[in-house]
Motif scaffolding. Structure first.
Motif, PDB file in Angstrom:
ATOM      1  N   GLY A  99       0.808  -1.223   0.000  1.00 16.03           N
ATOM      2  CA  GLY A  99       0.000   0.000   0.000  1.00 16.03           C
ATOM      3  C   GLY A  99       0.836   1.265   0.000  1.00 16.03           C
ATOM      4  O   GLY A  99       0.396   2.324  -0.435  1.00 16.03           O
ATOM      5  N   LYS A 100       2.073   1.150   0.489  1.00 18.36           N
ATOM      6  CA  LYS A 100       2.982   2.304   0.530  1.00 18.36           C
ATOM      7  C   LYS A 100       4.116   2.133  -0.471  1.00 18.36           C
ATOM      8  O   LYS A 100       5.157   2.789  -0.365  1.00 18.36           O
ATOM      9  N   ASP A 101       3.957   1.203  -1.399  1.00 13.87           N
ATOM     10  CA  ASP A 101       4.979   0.923  -2.417  1.00 13.87           C
ATOM     11  C   ASP A 101       6.327   0.571  -1.790  1.00 13.87           C
ATOM     12  O   ASP A 101       7.384   0.878  -2.352  1.00 13.87           O
ATOM     13  N   GLY A 102       6.291  -0.014  -0.609  1.00 10.62           N
ATOM     14  CA  GLY A 102       7.514  -0.485   0.036  1.00 10.62           C
ATOM     15  C   GLY A 102       8.463   0.596   0.496  1.00 10.62           C
ATOM     16  O   GLY A 102       9.645   0.339   0.742  1.00 10.62           O
ATOM     17  N   ARG A 103       7.940   1.801   0.656  1.00  4.80           N
ATOM     18  CA  ARG A 103       8.834   2.932   0.918  1.00  4.80           C
ATOM     19  C   ARG A 103       9.576   2.813   2.244  1.00  4.80           C
ATOM     20  O   ARG A 103      10.737   3.211   2.352  1.00  4.80           O
ATOM     21  N   SER A 104       8.916   2.257   3.266  1.00  3.03           N
ATOM     22  CA  SER A 104       9.545   2.213   4.589  1.00  3.03           C
ATOM     23  C   SER A 104      10.703   1.224   4.641  1.00  3.03           C
ATOM     24  O   SER A 104      11.573   1.332   5.496  1.00  3.03           O
ATOM     25  N   SER A 105      10.715   0.270   3.746  1.00  2.00           N
ATOM     26  CA  SER A 105      11.770  -0.752   3.811  1.00  2.00           C
ATOM     27  C   SER A 105      12.799  -0.640   2.697  1.00  2.00           C
ATOM     28  O   SER A 105      13.703  -1.458   2.597  1.00  2.00           O
ATOM     29  N   GLU A 106      12.681   0.365   1.858  1.00  2.00           N
ATOM     30  CA  GLU A 106      13.585   0.422   0.700  1.00  2.00           C
ATOM     31  C   GLU A 106      14.965   0.948   1.084  1.00  2.00           C
ATOM     32  O   GLU A 106      15.127   1.731   1.999  1.00  2.00           O
ATOM     33  N   LEU A 107      15.967   0.515   0.332  1.00  3.13           N
ATOM     34  CA  LEU A 107      17.344   0.952   0.561  1.00  3.13           C
ATOM     35  C   LEU A 107      17.716   2.148  -0.299  1.00  3.13           C
ATOM     36  O   LEU A 107      18.735   2.793  -0.092  1.00  3.13           O
ATOM     37  N   GLY A 108      16.916   2.412  -1.301  1.00  6.74           N
ATOM     38  CA  GLY A 108      17.202   3.489  -2.235  1.00  6.74           C
ATOM     39  C   GLY A 108      16.399   3.221  -3.489  1.00  6.74           C
ATOM     40  O   GLY A 108      15.782   2.163  -3.618  1.00  6.74           O
ATOM     41  N   GLY A 109      16.414   4.204  -4.384  1.00  8.37           N
ATOM     42  CA  GLY A 109      15.655   3.973  -5.604  1.00  8.37           C
ATOM     43  C   GLY A 109      15.709   5.150  -6.545  1.00  8.37           C
ATOM     44  O   GLY A 109      16.392   6.148  -6.285  1.00  8.37           O
ATOM     45  N   CYS A 110      15.007   5.027  -7.648  1.00  8.81           N
ATOM     46  CA  CYS A 110      14.971   6.101  -8.639  1.00  8.81           C
ATOM     47  C   CYS A 110      13.752   5.924  -9.523  1.00  8.81           C
ATOM     48  O   CYS A 110      13.228   4.825  -9.676  1.00  8.81           O
ATOM     49  N   SER A 111      13.313   7.024 -10.109  1.00  5.14           N
ATOM     50  CA  SER A 111      12.225   6.966 -11.083  1.00  5.14           C
ATOM     51  C   SER A 111      12.813   6.658 -12.446  1.00  5.14           C
ATOM     52  O   SER A 111      13.924   7.081 -12.763  1.00  5.14           O
ATOM     53  N   ALA A 112      12.089   5.914 -13.265  1.00  2.00           N
ATOM     54  CA  ALA A 112      12.571   5.605 -14.613  1.00  2.00           C
ATOM     55  C   ALA A 112      11.381   5.377 -15.533  1.00  2.00           C
ATOM     56  O   ALA A 112      10.502   4.570 -15.235  1.00  2.00           O
ATOM     57  N   GLU A 113      11.346   6.121 -16.621  1.00  2.33           N
ATOM     58  CA  GLU A 113      10.249   5.985 -17.586  1.00  2.33           C
ATOM     59  C   GLU A 113      10.481   4.740 -18.437  1.00  2.33           C
ATOM     60  O   GLU A 113      11.088   4.802 -19.498  1.00  2.33           O
ATOM     61  N   ILE A 114       9.994   3.627 -17.953  1.00  7.08           N
ATOM     62  CA  ILE A 114      10.316   2.378 -18.646  1.00  7.08           C
ATOM     63  C   ILE A 114       9.135   1.809 -19.427  1.00  7.08           C
ATOM     64  O   ILE A 114       9.288   0.831 -20.142  1.00  7.08           O
ATOM     65  N   ARG A 115       7.966   2.424 -19.308  1.00 15.37           N
ATOM     66  CA  ARG A 115       6.775   1.778 -19.855  1.00 15.37           C
ATOM     67  C   ARG A 115       6.481   2.220 -21.285  1.00 15.37           C
ATOM     68  O   ARG A 115       6.677   3.363 -21.644  1.00 15.37           O
ATOM     69  N   ASN A 116       5.998   1.274 -22.092  1.00 10.44           N
ATOM     70  CA  ASN A 116       5.623   1.533 -23.492  1.00 10.44           C
ATOM     71  C   ASN A 116       6.721   2.274 -24.258  1.00 10.44           C
ATOM     72  O   ASN A 116       6.445   3.217 -24.998  1.00 10.44           O
ATOM     73  N   ARG A 117       7.932   1.823 -24.081  1.00 11.11           N
ATOM     74  CA  ARG A 117       9.052   2.422 -24.808  1.00 11.11           C
ATOM     75  C   ARG A 117       9.289   1.637 -26.093  1.00 11.11           C
ATOM     76  O   ARG A 117       8.910   0.476 -26.202  1.00 11.11           O
ATOM     77  N   ASP A 118       9.970   2.301 -27.036  1.00 13.99           N
ATOM     78  CA  ASP A 118      10.301   1.611 -28.291  1.00 13.99           C
ATOM     79  C   ASP A 118      11.350   0.531 -28.066  1.00 13.99           C
ATOM     80  O   ASP A 118      11.441  -0.425 -28.828  1.00 13.99           O
ATOM     81  N   TYR A 119      12.170   0.749 -27.024  1.00 10.86           N
ATOM     82  CA  TYR A 119      13.283  -0.171 -26.791  1.00 10.86           C
ATOM     83  C   TYR A 119      13.062  -0.971 -25.523  1.00 10.86           C
ATOM     84  O   TYR A 119      12.360  -0.537 -24.626  1.00 10.86           O
ATOM     85  N   ASP A 120      13.722  -2.105 -25.466  1.00 13.03           N
ATOM     86  CA  ASP A 120      13.701  -2.892 -24.243  1.00 13.03           C
ATOM     87  C   ASP A 120      14.433  -2.124 -23.141  1.00 13.03           C
ATOM     88  O   ASP A 120      15.283  -1.280 -23.418  1.00 13.03           O
ATOM     89  N   THR A 121      14.090  -2.433 -21.919  1.00 15.21           N
ATOM     90  CA  THR A 121      14.747  -1.821 -20.768  1.00 15.21           C
ATOM     91  C   THR A 121      15.801  -2.794 -20.227  1.00 15.21           C
ATOM     92  O   THR A 121      15.581  -4.003 -20.241  1.00 15.21           O
ATOM     93  N   TYR A 122      16.913  -2.241 -19.786  1.00 17.57           N
ATOM     94  CA  TYR A 122      17.968  -3.074 -19.200  1.00 17.57           C
ATOM     95  C   TYR A 122      18.192  -2.642 -17.760  1.00 17.57           C
ATOM     96  O   TYR A 122      18.244  -1.447 -17.466  1.00 17.57           O
ATOM     97  N   LEU A 123      18.318  -3.655 -16.911  1.00 18.44           N
ATOM     98  CA  LEU A 123      18.551  -3.398 -15.492  1.00 18.44           C
ATOM     99  C   LEU A 123      19.738  -4.251 -15.058  1.00 18.44           C
ATOM    100  O   LEU A 123      19.798  -5.430 -15.403  1.00 18.44           O
ATOM    101  N   ALA A 124      20.672  -3.646 -14.352  1.00 17.10           N
ATOM    102  CA  ALA A 124      21.810  -4.410 -13.850  1.00 17.10           C
ATOM    103  C   ALA A 124      21.796  -4.369 -12.329  1.00 17.10           C
ATOM    104  O   ALA A 124      21.613  -3.308 -11.737  1.00 17.10           O
ATOM    105  N   VAL A 125      21.962  -5.514 -11.717  1.00 20.42           N
ATOM    106  CA  VAL A 125      22.065  -5.611 -10.267  1.00 20.42           C
ATOM    107  C   VAL A 125      23.413  -6.235  -9.966  1.00 20.42           C
ATOM    108  O   VAL A 125      23.684  -7.365 -10.374  1.00 20.42           O
ATOM    109  N   ARG A 126      24.263  -5.474  -9.304  1.00 13.53           N
ATOM    110  CA  ARG A 126      25.591  -5.982  -8.989  1.00 13.53           C
ATOM    111  C   ARG A 126      25.748  -6.126  -7.478  1.00 13.53           C
ATOM    112  O   ARG A 126      25.409  -5.216  -6.721  1.00 13.53           O
ATOM    113  N   TYR A 127      26.256  -7.285  -7.056  1.00 11.03           N
ATOM    114  CA  TYR A 127      26.559  -7.465  -5.646  1.00 11.03           C
ATOM    115  C   TYR A 127      28.002  -7.920  -5.531  1.00 11.03           C
ATOM    116  O   TYR A 127      28.376  -8.969  -6.055  1.00 11.03           O
ATOM    117  N   SER A 128      28.808  -7.101  -4.900  1.00  8.44           N
ATOM    118  CA  SER A 128      30.213  -7.448  -4.765  1.00  8.44           C
ATOM    119  C   SER A 128      30.794  -6.806  -3.526  1.00  8.44           C
ATOM    120  O   SER A 128      30.656  -5.601  -3.313  1.00  8.44           O
TER     121      SER A 128
END
Ligand SMILES: *[C@@H]1O[C@H](CO)[C@@H](O)[C@H](O)[C@H]1NC(C)=O
Ligand SMILES: [Ca+2]
Length: 336
Positions: free
Chosen positions: A171-200
């Protein structure tokens, strides 16, 4: 009296020393492109033939030869895919290519998808069709703002680490537990979206490429993250009253070749409890490109350029400092 840049003798030296130390730590994090390895047992790629033994497909998930559709653009659908092979890599980078699209107009679509690295797999629940009290890491691509009081622009990408004690608050979009984030216009785009998650080495970095420029934009970068080995990668999506097609094109897992101390190597990494020592990323909500190319981490010549620029910066600061200092000396002489 000091000049504007404050480049006095000892202060200046200290600044240079700090810069050098800073550079050293940057270098420690950079992996060599040639040493990266794609791990097929944890990857999902077109045309998805023969991946049936390495990936489970659940719910509304539909596999075609060119995409894996977690949910169609229909109400109340839940779908997920889960790697059947636990991942024992200590340092890794997951690249997800996906597409969220549908006929809904702005703000009339939902709910989004999530990328998982968790202890349990195939546990349906209310969080983008996975269970809420999960163990491990989640990266959410939330396309619908459930919290009407939110000042954020959606879609919103965020990350959460959980040891099973916290429930993601939908209901709160997970705001209280999030570590960080950003807005990104990813919907109905001409191109595929790429997301990278790195843990090191305890550092979690999430980067996104929306414009198909083959360039990452940093979304989340946070240290002090502890994740065990032996967890499973997965992806899931859900629709509610509003809907979208949530398509995964590929998930590619790369092993990062990073040195660990013998003490670290001797630990039983499967026993680590997921946790975070910092609560908020210092670089929350930023939008600047990292200059990192999709598919390859910083390569040799980029490291070289970075070093060169830093050295030039140090030299320029030193020269300016010296000139300002000399000017002041002369002025002082004139006054006495
Ligand atoms: C789980 O996390 C909570 C808070 O995030 C903490 O209080 C608790 O001690 C943790 N449990 C374990 C077993 O680490
Ligand atoms: Ca939401």
């Amino acid at each position: 009296m000091r000049g504007a840049c404050g480049c006095g003798g000892p202060t200046h030296l200290a600044a240079v020393a700090l810069l050098v130390v800073g550079l050293g730590s940057v270098f420690g994090d950079i992996t060599d492109g040639a040493m990266e390895h794609l791990k097929r047992e944890h990857s999902l790629m077109k045309p998805y033939q023969g991946v049936g033994s390495q990936w489970d497909f659940w719910g509304s998930t539909l596999v075609t030869s060119s995409y894996v559709r977690l949910t169609p653009d229909e109400r109340s659908k839940q779908g997920s895919i889960w790697n059947t092979v636990p991942c024992y890599l200590k340092d890794w980078e997951m690249h997800v290519q996906f597409k969220v699209h549908g006929s809904g107009k702005k703000n009339l679509h939902g709910d989004g998808l999530a990328i998982w690295y968790t202890r349990d797999r195939l546990h349906p629940g209310p969080v983008f069709s996975n269970k809420a009290q999960f163990h491990g890491l989640a990266v959410f691509v939330d396309t619908y703002s459930n919290d009407e009081t939110s000042d954020r622009s959606f879609p919103y990408i965020s990350a959460m680490v959980n040891n099973g004690s916290v429930s993601y608050d939908h209901g709160k979009d997970g705001r209280s537990s999030e570590l960080g984030g950003c807005s990104a216009e990813i919907r109905n785009r001409d191109y595929d979206t790429y997301l990278a998650v790195r843990y090191s080495k305890g550092r979690l970095t999430v980067m996104v490429d929306v414009d198909d420029k083959n360039e990452w934009k940093e979304c989340i970068d946070i240290g002090g993250v502890r994740l065990p080995t032996g967890y499973y990668f997965g992806a899931s999506a859900a629709t509610g009253d509003l809907s979208d097609n949530h398509d995964i094109i590929s998930m590619k897992l790369y092993q990062l070749m990073v040195e660990h101390s013998p003490e670290e190597e001797n630990l039983d990494w499967t026993k680590i409890e997921p946790s975070v020592s910092l609560l908020k990323s210092p670089k929350d909500n930023i939008d600047d490109p990292t200059g990192n190319f999709r598919g390859t981490p910083l390569t040799g010549w980029k490291v070289f350029l970075l070093l060169l620029c830093s050295l030039l910066g140090i030299v320029v600061c030193a020269v300016v400092g010296a000139v300002v200092f000399q000017k002041r000396q002369e002025r002082n002489k004139r006054f006495y």
